[in-house]
Motif scaffolding. Structure first.
Motif, mmCIF file in Angstrom:
data_model
loop_
_atom_site.group_PDB
_atom_site.id
_atom_site.type_symbol
_atom_site.label_atom_id
_atom_site.label_comp_id
_atom_site.label_asym_id
_atom_site.label_seq_id
_atom_site.Cartn_x
_atom_site.Cartn_y
_atom_site.Cartn_z
ATOM 1 N N UNK A 7 39.223 61.014 19.685
ATOM 2 C CA UNK A 7 38.911 59.936 20.627
ATOM 3 C C UNK A 7 37.444 59.531 20.458
ATOM 4 N N UNK A 8 37.176 58.446 19.737
ATOM 5 C CA UNK A 8 35.781 57.979 19.678
ATOM 6 C C UNK A 8 35.451 57.291 21.010
ATOM 7 N N UNK A 9 34.540 57.869 21.754
ATOM 8 C CA UNK A 9 34.235 57.318 23.086
ATOM 9 C C UNK A 9 32.729 57.119 23.265
ATOM 10 N N UNK A 10 32.054 56.850 22.144
ATOM 11 C CA UNK A 10 30.597 56.768 22.218
ATOM 12 C C UNK A 10 30.080 55.353 22.484
ATOM 13 N N UNK A 11 30.963 54.359 22.419
ATOM 14 C CA UNK A 11 30.507 52.956 22.523
ATOM 15 C C UNK A 11 29.838 52.661 23.859
ATOM 16 N N UNK A 12 29.041 51.593 23.876
ATOM 17 C CA UNK A 12 28.279 51.248 25.082
ATOM 18 C C UNK A 12 29.109 50.510 26.139
ATOM 19 N N UNK A 19 28.797 47.728 35.215
ATOM 20 C CA UNK A 19 29.593 48.911 35.588
ATOM 21 C C UNK A 19 29.345 50.074 34.626
ATOM 22 N N UNK A 20 29.162 49.742 33.346
ATOM 23 C CA UNK A 20 29.063 50.789 32.326
ATOM 24 C C UNK A 20 27.623 51.203 32.016
ATOM 25 N N UNK A 21 26.703 50.824 32.915
ATOM 26 C CA UNK A 21 25.310 51.220 32.659
ATOM 27 C C UNK A 21 25.191 52.747 32.710
ATOM 28 N N UNK A 22 25.781 53.350 33.736
ATOM 29 C CA UNK A 22 25.723 54.816 33.850
ATOM 30 C C UNK A 22 27.112 55.445 33.794
ATOM 31 N N UNK A 23 28.153 54.604 33.788
ATOM 32 C CA UNK A 23 29.531 55.108 33.806
ATOM 33 C C UNK A 23 30.158 54.901 32.438
ATOM 34 N N UNK A 24 30.835 55.928 31.915
ATOM 35 C CA UNK A 24 31.542 55.772 30.641
ATOM 36 C C UNK A 24 32.686 54.777 30.834
ATOM 37 N N UNK A 56 28.819 60.249 23.422
ATOM 38 C CA UNK A 56 27.426 59.815 23.265
ATOM 39 C C UNK A 56 26.704 60.027 24.579
ATOM 40 N N UNK A 57 25.508 59.500 24.649
ATOM 41 C CA UNK A 57 24.742 59.641 25.886
ATOM 42 C C UNK A 57 25.494 59.014 27.062
ATOM 43 N N UNK A 58 25.391 59.644 28.221
ATOM 44 C CA UNK A 58 25.984 59.076 29.431
ATOM 45 C C UNK A 58 27.481 59.273 29.522
ATOM 46 N N UNK A 59 28.050 60.144 28.686
ATOM 47 C CA UNK A 59 29.510 60.300 28.659
ATOM 48 C C UNK A 59 29.942 61.674 29.153
ATOM 49 N N UNK A 60 29.023 62.375 29.833
ATOM 50 C CA UNK A 60 29.344 63.757 30.212
ATOM 51 C C UNK A 60 30.539 63.838 31.164
ATOM 52 N N UNK A 61 30.753 62.767 31.934
ATOM 53 C CA UNK A 61 31.862 62.768 32.898
ATOM 54 C C UNK A 61 33.205 62.986 32.193
ATOM 55 N N UNK A 62 33.294 62.575 30.925
ATOM 56 C CA UNK A 62 34.571 62.744 30.204
ATOM 57 C C UNK A 62 34.844 64.238 30.007
ATOM 58 N N UNK A 63 33.813 64.982 29.612
ATOM 59 C CA UNK A 63 33.990 66.432 29.436
ATOM 60 C C UNK A 63 34.309 67.086 30.778
ATOM 61 N N UNK A 64 33.650 66.656 31.828
ATOM 62 C CA UNK A 64 33.919 67.231 33.155
ATOM 63 C C UNK A 64 35.350 66.935 33.607
ATOM 64 N N UNK A 65 35.845 65.758 33.246
ATOM 65 C CA UNK A 65 37.186 65.373 33.684
ATOM 66 C C UNK A 65 38.256 66.315 33.131
ATOM 67 N N UNK A 66 38.019 66.811 31.919
ATOM 68 C CA UNK A 66 39.012 67.697 31.297
ATOM 69 C C UNK A 66 38.649 69.170 31.460
#
Ligand code: UTP
Length: 276
Positions: A7-12, A19-24, A56-66
């Motif tokens: 899952x490439x999820x690094x895009x801005x 909405x996506x300034x701080x949210x993945x 990428x940066x600002x995407x930590x919520x994805x790891x927390x979600x799983x």
């Protein structure tokens, strides 16, 4: 056997600013479930249970979600609210998750290459979670359809759909020889062509199965459109040297990377699939 999915999820996600300034972007919910969870559920149902994220940066919520949220589990344990966690608990019990980071946004091809460390020398699925794909009722999902084709042909496969002429410039577009049941052997591909340069109306959407030789091909692929390393360019090399198939999938796809697609997906899921 193919059992990994990247899952490439690094895009801005610039189309969804602010909405996506701080949210993945991938954490935006379609009704009550984040986009990325729909994608992971699709992969698991297709038998791809080893899930790798290129973040990428600002995407930590994805790891927390799983991951387990102990405070939350403790707080709602034994209450009527536990049902709200059922779907994510089920996902977590069926799959393993690993993560790597793309430090610079150099394009989808580069994101895939960054994921090599999670994949190794095996064929793998790729899901772009901002493309939400829903199967026809009672039918296998898009990735499951593609796994079946991969098992038959053992070469890279891209999912395609017909798009209207005035939207073709947003996609990678294929030219191919029709084989059977919506299958094409690809002989040309262009990333985001103008409508007079488009070789067909068959556009690549965010589902792929790739054979691992793609990594070396990407390593040797120069930046293309928008100065990004384009997966489409690497796939064209693969198609010319070996074999790439395009598959016109069965089901409905929503472009949730755009506001219109996201709103349509939300309405569709709320009306057809949402259960509390
Ligand atoms: P998009 O073209 O949709 O870009 O990327 P984006 O940054 O996510 O969104 P916009 O266009 O700015 O609104 C397609 C997919 O490739 C991933 C994205 O996360 C998305 O899933 N991607 C793209 C990367 O992981 N890394 C990149 O360098 C580029």
């Amino acid at each position: 056997m193919i059992n990994k999915c990247l899952f490439p999820v690094a895009g801005y996600g610039t189309r969804f600013l602010p909405a996506t300034k701080a949210l993945a972007k991938e954490m935006m919910p379609v009704v009550n479930k984040p986009l990325v969870q729909y994608g992971v559920e699709e992969a698991i149902e297709a038998g791809l249970t080893r899930i790798g994220f290129v973040t990428g940066r600002g995407k930590r919520a994805i790891a927390d979600h799983f991951d387990i949220s102990y405070e939350l589990e403790h707080q709602i344990s034994g209450s009527g609210k536990e049902k709200y966690l059922e779907s994510i608990r089920s996902v977590m019990s069926k799959a393993q998750f690993s993560f790597t980071r793309q430090n610079e946004m150099k394009g989808l091809g580069h994101a895939i290459l960054t994921g090599e460390t999670l994949i190794g020398n095996e064929p793998f699925g790729v899901v772009l979670a901002d493309d939400l794909c829903l199967p026809d009722p009672g039918q296998p999902n898009v990735m499951a359809q593609m796994v079946k084709i991969f098992n038959q042909f053992r070469c890279s496969i891209v999912a395609v759909m017909e798009v209207p002429e005035d939207e073709i410039h947003k996609y990678g577009v294929i030219k191919g020889e029709a084989m059977k049941d919506g299958l094409y052997r690809v002989d040309d591909m262009i990333e985001k062509p103008s409508k007079d340069k488009a070789p067909s109306n068959l556009a690549i959407i965010g589902r792929y199965i790739l054979t691992p030789d793609i990594f070396d091909i990407i390593r040797n692929t120069k930046p293309g459109k928008n100065e990004e390393i384009q997966l489409t360019d690497a796939l064209l090399t693969q198609a010319q040297d070996g074999c790439v198939m395009a598959y016109r999938f069965k089901g409905t796809r929503f472009d949730c990377g755009s506001v219109d697609g996201f709103v349509s997906a939300t309405n569709h899921v709320y009306e057809n699939l949402y259960t509390e």
